[in-house]
Design a protein around this motif. Sequence first.
Motif, PDB file in Angstrom:
ATOM      1  N   GLY A   1       0.853  -1.149   0.047  1.00 51.27           N
ATOM      2  CA  GLY A   1      -0.077  -0.019  -0.177  1.00 51.27           C
ATOM      3  C   GLY A   1       0.850   1.297  -0.084  1.00 51.27           C
ATOM      4  O   GLY A   1       2.282   1.182  -0.095  1.00 51.27           O
ATOM      5  N   LYS A   2       0.283   2.368   0.048  1.00 52.96           N
ATOM      6  CA  LYS A   2       0.654   3.627   0.049  1.00 52.96           C
ATOM      7  C   LYS A   2       0.077   4.574   1.202  1.00 52.96           C
ATOM      8  O   LYS A   2      -1.183   4.335   1.390  1.00 52.96           O
ATOM      9  CB  LYS A   2       0.766   4.423  -1.470  1.00 52.96           C
ATOM     10  CG  LYS A   2       1.572   3.737  -2.148  1.00 52.96           C
ATOM     11  CD  LYS A   2       1.702   4.453  -3.712  1.00 52.96           C
ATOM     12  CE  LYS A   2       2.357   5.892  -3.193  1.00 52.96           C
ATOM     13  NZ  LYS A   2       2.761   6.482  -4.457  1.00 52.96           N
ATOM     14  N   LEU A   3       0.613   5.654   1.650  1.00 57.08           N
ATOM     15  CA  LEU A   3       0.276   6.554   2.496  1.00 57.08           C
ATOM     16  C   LEU A   3      -0.502   7.765   1.326  1.00 57.08           C
ATOM     17  O   LEU A   3       0.295   8.267   0.616  1.00 57.08           O
ATOM     18  CB  LEU A   3       1.091   7.310   3.270  1.00 57.08           C
ATOM     19  CG  LEU A   3       1.569   6.638   4.737  1.00 57.08           C
ATOM     20  CD1 LEU A   3       2.682   7.039   5.258  1.00 57.08           C
ATOM     21  CD2 LEU A   3       0.397   6.266   5.799  1.00 57.08           C
ATOM     22  N   TYR A   4      -1.741   8.185   1.722  1.00 59.21           N
ATOM     23  CA  TYR A   4      -2.370   9.041   1.033  1.00 59.21           C
ATOM     24  C   TYR A   4      -2.694  10.408   2.000  1.00 59.21           C
ATOM     25  O   TYR A   4      -3.272  10.016   3.119  1.00 59.21           O
ATOM     26  CB  TYR A   4      -3.436   8.619   0.113  1.00 59.21           C
ATOM     27  CG  TYR A   4      -3.190   7.705  -0.926  1.00 59.21           C
ATOM     28  CD1 TYR A   4      -2.615   7.983  -2.059  1.00 59.21           C
ATOM     29  CD2 TYR A   4      -3.557   6.430  -0.721  1.00 59.21           C
ATOM     30  CE1 TYR A   4      -2.152   7.146  -3.181  1.00 59.21           C
ATOM     31  CE2 TYR A   4      -2.937   5.443  -1.755  1.00 59.21           C
ATOM     32  CZ  TYR A   4      -2.264   5.991  -2.875  1.00 59.21           C
ATOM     33  OH  TYR A   4      -1.880   4.912  -4.075  1.00 59.21           O
ATOM     34  N   MET A   5      -2.849  11.317   1.706  1.00 62.07           N
ATOM     35  CA  MET A   5      -3.371  12.423   2.598  1.00 62.07           C
ATOM     36  C   MET A   5      -2.393  12.473   4.004  1.00 62.07           C
ATOM     37  O   MET A   5      -2.804  12.556   5.015  1.00 62.07           O
ATOM     38  CB  MET A   5      -4.832  12.452   3.011  1.00 62.07           C
ATOM     39  CG  MET A   5      -5.545  12.450   1.808  1.00 62.07           C
ATOM     40  SD  MET A   5      -7.497  12.319   2.057  1.00 62.07           S
ATOM     41  CE  MET A   5      -7.801  13.984   2.545  1.00 62.07           C
TER      42      MET A   5
END
Length: 754
Positions: free
Chosen positions: A381-385
């Motif tokens: 996954g990835k970090l958003y916001m």
Amino acid sequence: MKVKMIKYFRLKKFKPSIFTIFPNILLALFLAACNGLEKEAYVKVGQEYHEASFVGSASCIECHQQEYELWENSHHDQAMKIADSTTILANFDNTTFTHKGVKSSFFKKAGDYFVNTQGEDGNYSDFKIVYTFGYTPLQQYIVQFPNGEYNCLLTAWDTVEQKWFHLQPDLDIKHDEWINWSGGSQRWNTMCADCHSTDLRKNYDLAAGVYNTTFSEINVACEACHGPSSAHVSFYNKQEENEANGVLPPEMYMGSSVPPKELVDKCARCHSRRTNLTPYFDYTGNFMDHYFPRMLEDPLYELDGQIRDEVYVYTSFLQSKMYGLGVSCKDCHDVHSLKLKKQGNDLCLTCHVPDKYNTPDHHYHAMNTDAALCVNCHMDGKLYMVNDYRRDHSFRIPRPDQSVKYSTPNACNKCHADKTAKWASDFIVDKYGPERADHFSDHLLKGYTEDNQEFKKVFSDKKYPEIARATAIGLYANTSISYEEILDLTRYLNDSSVFVRNQTVRALETIGSSDFSPQVIPLLKDSVRAVRISAAHYFNTIDRTSVEQLEEFKKASGEYLTELNLNSDFPAGLHQLGVYHQSLGDSDKALEFYEKAVLEDSYNNRSRINLALIYFQKGLVAESEATYLKIIEQEPDYSYPYYMLGLLYNETNRTDKSLEYLAAACSKEPPNANAYYNYALMLQQKNNNNESIEIIETGLKTFPYDERLLYIKLLAEINLNQLNSAMNTCRLLLQINPNNRDYQSILQRLQQGS
């Protein structure tokens, strides 16, 4: 203008009823009578759900107490709330946060919540917080503006770390930019509202620049998913009478018996990166009757289809084998609480054999550690916001071998950051053998970097996911393909996949030839609105005169114009309106929309490009030149404005400047075949044939089969009396265009003169 609301009832206690006294008995009766699973058919009760009215979640509680309690305090429930002491999670006790020199102060006054910060005029003002937005891991806050706009602050509250933070920490944002909190990118009406409230109607008036946005409930309530329920409630208010008369209950939208792929399609309405096609969702048709989804293309996705930007799950999940095998959202998530049904590997092992997968012999990590969790290998996954970690739902097998060759990310090196992709790839080979299972990403990556025919392998093979096939068609059309290959592409206009049909129409528009209009005409009557709109777009851009008398074109164009007007509060929407009016020959109207687009977003250089061309066509040379130079100022590495300035200077007899800017265009990104062609041609006109060939050779590295580049290379070689090279070039031209009599004649003369 204030947002219209139906009062939201949040009931903490319920009066004792037969339901609470005998829950199991009544639940069984309810399931038999209400969800319709035991019924053979549904019938109309006055009106279908898409013709019914919204009656509010409070009307659902009496019969659906368990579902209501699961939903209460879920992310759907907390999607948006009126700002007050029970909903605001942040510290407004005279706290401050400073980002890039802009100070925001948060305080309370007379029971209301405020922020003092820099507004769109650059001055500091007090702004009242009217709504909360979201719940965890962050909560945003919404401010109302006089024209009916509601904007989200870019300073948000981290509900885990209990601190203020900025959602764009690396950007130095000017107060008047579109991406500032007071600009369009944070406008709730435009960017957020459709998925955070129930029965959302944006109601934007382009001429007045005013919103009158309404909703029936402030958050994602029962009817957001199940549709307006007045007919459903009406039936059960007179249940005995209806059943005595043999009347069956009305079907609910998104009921428990919805097939898996249809359920995913319905959830996609909000869980996707998409463009709206209709003014509001009316609970009819399918996903692509109301939305255009984005393809698996850069910069939203990595080149292999992994997530990069915020794409909200849908088109990632469509890539997965799980989706293809009939797994849907509700197999992992409770549909009302949204929580995972089980934790850790237990969830995956509901379907996957424990002895085969939940063992070090499979994952080669210590048991009962984070490294042994299925999701950390198969749902990277990835970090958003900044702090919101979201997982990739394509459920792919890690491919560090692709990372070695194409620099794509992989899950192995996400954890083993101190190791190289080569190390990870070697480990995979050692433990799992040298062969990797065929995956569409192998061909997409080769298509980008080695051979465009690899794209064809994807879109021509139905074993690959529809979204990957559609993506490959768009990528293929942006490469150098022959007329015969384009003609072959038209057969995908009849593909069973709506994604593929739609993307084929768009690909043919990109190619820009009207030769294929007869094959596109039937798509004006396609069963899916998105395809009809794409066909209308094709004809409005490429070949309007051939179809403008057809009724199907008029209807499809009406749907297309509705979509354009609906998105006119986006810079991109204003740009498309400019393109539409330009295609009609109304350059004044086009100019108006392009100028509005630039006013809305000062970095909207796509509109500036078209503006500059219209200025030039109108004889406003100075304005055209200044517009191109403004683009270069903002995007100095972008090739296109250099190329256009090169043409402008040539047209206005400034040859030296023309050569300067065409040369610059050939050194910028993205590569532009036209720039190489025009620059080389001008060098030949100045009798610089050797330099011309050098430029052409550089261009041919990117565009190896570009017929025009090869042709002027042939001319330069003839001018330099390089007859053997000229014959080789001419033979290559004949491979590309074997019926060209000029090439045949030139080759004959070259052979006679050698």
